[in-house]
Design an enzyme around this catalytic site. Structure first.
Site, PDB file in Angstrom:
ATOM      1  CB  SER B 149      -0.864  -0.125   1.183  1.00  0.00           C
ATOM      2  OG  SER B 149      -2.127   0.820   0.825  1.00  0.00           O
ATOM      3  CG  ASP B 225      -7.323  -3.430  -2.214  1.00  0.00           C
ATOM      4  OD1 ASP B 225      -7.858  -2.344  -1.578  1.00  0.00           O
ATOM      5  OD2 ASP B 225      -6.257  -3.566  -1.962  1.00  0.00           O
ATOM      6  CG  HIS B 258      -5.785  -2.867   1.337  1.00  0.00           C
ATOM      7  ND1 HIS B 258      -5.100  -2.184  -0.070  1.00  0.00           N
ATOM      8  CD2 HIS B 258      -5.009  -1.666   1.974  1.00  0.00           C
ATOM      9  CE1 HIS B 258      -4.226  -1.410   0.094  1.00  0.00           C
ATOM     10  NE2 HIS B 258      -4.194  -0.967   1.232  1.00  0.00           N
TER      11      HIS B 258
END
Lengths: 280, 280
Positions: B149, B225, B258
């Site tokens: 991320s 995600d 995620h």
């Protein structure tokens, strides 16, 4: 018996899901997690029940052990209950200590007020939860059981008392002899009372001494575990197993501690051990 | 440059250790974690740097990804810095938001007061930390870099800007185009100011458009995600890479989200990818 799904994550091609349900055994809402391997999409799979240690919930083993990788390879579902009843109405340790009350149910059926209202974790794990799992998920009736520390104590005592219900039992760093260690004595006094005659039915060593079971059992213990000498006492379990010729494999793992880093290092061995009995 | 050891756990035959040190780059005490595989007991091993995402510390990847298993097999050290400077004197988001300030350094060198005093995470990760690691641990000068991320953004931008310093780069769910998403625009405004001319040097897509690097790059992105469309925008990185014939392998992983459950499912692929370049 209804259940409510509260989370879903894809992991190693299978699905990790958390559920809540109203338990009639412990008389409150309970949360559990289940990992369904990819094979569960098309067939019934056996189940390994995982009992966690003090302060834990259903989440620790699912987040920290890496258990899903081998469960996905072998086709074994993993079910992790919470470690105690919870909620505003559930009695806790009067001092809020970590080793009794919330997060510390010790997998016993409490007889002492105010704990006997909710702390029926033995019956929850042995009866209500498997029935719920087998009602709602694509699993077979082949079950094994494992756990860590307080949960290792739970897994061994439950396995020894219910050999027909499980195919195999394993543990990491179990509290082997709770009637003779501080954690165990505090918990058994609080849940069962001062009359120690009722305690041995929740003591792995005492159960081992009189067992007729030959359930395969694997135990891993770290040699550098801070709790080894005072709380865990694996030597007492080895001695009791020897006296009755029990098929116990207890491995001292040099340099490892009490953490999930230890568990993650050997969880593959435990899954493959259970797989021999769950998948044959 | 001195370091202080604050924790040690044996994992997969190697050692996970946390250290603190006074950083001259970010002007405060910083914590990092290093996993030394068993091979490091007798030889120098290459290093994979792991940059974490928003809200994380050095601990997330070490507790949740299962990265140590393959690092131990291949003989690769893993180093995880924190995601920002920390401490009472370190400026934070005025509203305490999770996406700016503490836990959200974005791997840039801040130019705007009050953040420029401590938020020099780019220089910390690229210069000070590797020098510290190579001074104190049995590692070689072969390095690769990965992250998740915000840390995926960090890994790709740092890799593209320093192709001689790293052998390979990878990312999970990276923020590909921070100049064009809410997380990135907030962070770059706060750390670099309103003059957007300074932003592209910290944008993977903008760097890709003008790169001369051919550093091997692997990216995994979950199709489910929650942040995919608004914050991550992997299609912008694919397009930029195509235009310059960059060796990018970007895999959309169906059904994954995620979380670290996604990372744990594919971390083995990333370690083996880096191993090809770190161990040849």
């Amino acid at each position: 018996m209804t259940i409510e799904n509260i989370s879903s994550n894809k992991v190693f091609g299978g699905w990790l899901k958390q559920y809540t349900h109203i338990s009639t055994t412990v008389n409150c809402s309970m949360r559990f997690a289940i990992y369904l391997p990819p094979q569960a999409a098309s067939q019934r799979v056996p189940v390994l029940y995982w009992l966690s240690g003090l302060t834990c919930t259903d989440e620790n083993v699912m987040q920290k052990s890496g258990i899903q990788r081998i469960a996905a390879e072998l086709g074994i579902a993993i079910v992790a209950p919470d470690t105690s009843p919870r909620g505003e109405n559930v009695a806790d340790d009067p001092d809020g200590a970590y080793d009794f009350g919330l997060g510390a149910g010790f997998y016993v059926n409490a007889t002492q007020a105010p704990f006997n209202t909710h702390y029926q974790m033995y019956d929850y794990v042995v009866n209500e939860l498997p029935a719920l799992i087998e009602q709602h998920f694509p699993v077979s009736d082949k079950r094994s059981i494992s756990g860590h520390s307080m949960g290792g104590h739970g897994a061994i005592t439950i396995g020894l008392k219910n050999p027909k219900q499980y195919q195999s039992v394993s543990a990491f760093s179990p509290i082997c002899h709770p009637i003779d260690c501080p954690w165990g004595q505090k918990a058994l006094t609080g849940y069962l009372g001062n009359d120690q005659q009722t305690w041995p039915e929740y003591d792995s060593v005492e159960l081992m001494k009189v067992t007729k079971s030959t359930l395969p059992m694997l135990v891993d213990q770290g040699s550098d575990d801070n709790f080894l000498a005072e709380q865990l006492k694996p030597e007492t379990l080895i001695e009791a197993a020897k006296a009755v010729n029990y098929p116990l494999s207890l491995r001292m793992q040099q340099g490892y501690d009490h953490s999930y880093f230890f568990i993650s290092s050997f969880i593959e061995d435990h899954l493959r051990f259970h797989g021999k009995y769950l998948l044959d």
